[in-house]
Write a protein that holds these residues in place. Structure first.
Motif, PDB file in Angstrom:
ATOM      1  N   ILE A  16     -43.498  51.451 101.500  1.00 32.63           N
ATOM      2  CA  ILE A  16     -44.496  52.234 102.228  1.00 32.63           C
ATOM      3  C   ILE A  16     -44.823  53.487 101.421  1.00 32.63           C
ATOM      4  O   ILE A  16     -43.924  54.185 100.963  1.00 32.63           O
ATOM      5  N   SER A  17     -46.098  53.791 101.281  1.00 32.10           N
ATOM      6  CA  SER A  17     -46.502  54.968 100.516  1.00 32.10           C
ATOM      7  C   SER A  17     -46.365  56.249 101.350  1.00 32.10           C
ATOM      8  O   SER A  17     -46.398  56.209 102.586  1.00 32.10           O
ATOM      9  N   GLN A  18     -46.241  57.364 100.647  1.00 32.14           N
ATOM     10  CA  GLN A  18     -46.234  58.664 101.331  1.00 32.14           C
ATOM     11  C   GLN A  18     -47.543  58.858 102.070  1.00 32.14           C
ATOM     12  O   GLN A  18     -47.559  59.351 103.192  1.00 32.14           O
ATOM     13  N   ARG A  19     -48.636  58.449 101.467  1.00 29.86           N
ATOM     14  CA  ARG A  19     -49.954  58.615 102.077  1.00 29.86           C
ATOM     15  C   ARG A  19     -50.034  57.873 103.412  1.00 29.86           C
ATOM     16  O   ARG A  19     -50.569  58.391 104.388  1.00 29.86           O
ATOM     17  N   HIS A  20     -49.487  56.651 103.463  1.00 30.64           N
ATOM     18  CA  HIS A  20     -49.496  55.861 104.700  1.00 30.64           C
ATOM     19  C   HIS A  20     -48.740  56.598 105.810  1.00 30.64           C
ATOM     20  O   HIS A  20     -49.234  56.704 106.940  1.00 30.64           O
ATOM     21  N   VAL A  21     -47.566  57.102 105.498  1.00 27.09           N
ATOM     22  CA  VAL A  21     -46.754  57.807 106.497  1.00 27.09           C
ATOM     23  C   VAL A  21     -47.472  59.064 106.961  1.00 27.09           C
ATOM     24  O   VAL A  21     -47.574  59.330 108.162  1.00 27.09           O
ATOM     25  N   GLN A  22     -47.979  59.830 106.038  1.00 26.78           N
ATOM     26  CA  GLN A  22     -48.667  61.073 106.391  1.00 26.78           C
ATOM     27  C   GLN A  22     -49.890  60.807 107.259  1.00 26.78           C
ATOM     28  O   GLN A  22     -50.154  61.537 108.208  1.00 26.78           O
ATOM     29  N   LYS A  23     -50.619  59.747 106.945  1.00 29.26           N
ATOM     30  CA  LYS A  23     -51.812  59.413 107.724  1.00 29.26           C
ATOM     31  C   LYS A  23     -51.423  59.089 109.168  1.00 29.26           C
ATOM     32  O   LYS A  23     -52.094  59.513 110.112  1.00 29.26           O
TER      33      LYS A  23
END
Length: 69
Positions: A16-23
């Motif tokens: 899982i990408s950081q961007r996915h979690v942050q979104k």
């Protein structure tokens, strides 16, 4: 292991990408990178959201999995 490292470990293990979690949390910039690096603490209200974004139980964020168990 602190929670930031545990979040990073789970996120990487699951691909899982950081961007996915942050979104999913409505966070922007380098927030998750700072959490994972230990320079920013997370709020209690973000813990269930983080667990959901990573697809784990809340307790999994605090307890390291025992290898070989």
């Amino acid at each position: 292991m602190d929670i930031g490292n545990r979040i990073r470990q789970i996120r990487i293990d699951k691909g899982i990408s950081q961007r996915h979690v942050q979104k999913k949390l409505g966070k922007y910039g380098s927030w998750l990178s700072q959490v994972e690096g230990g320079s920013v603490q997370i709020y209690a209200k973000d813990v269930p959201l983080l667990a959901d974004a990573l697809g784990v139980e809340i307790g999994d964020l605090f307890v390291e999995e025992i290898k070989g168990a």
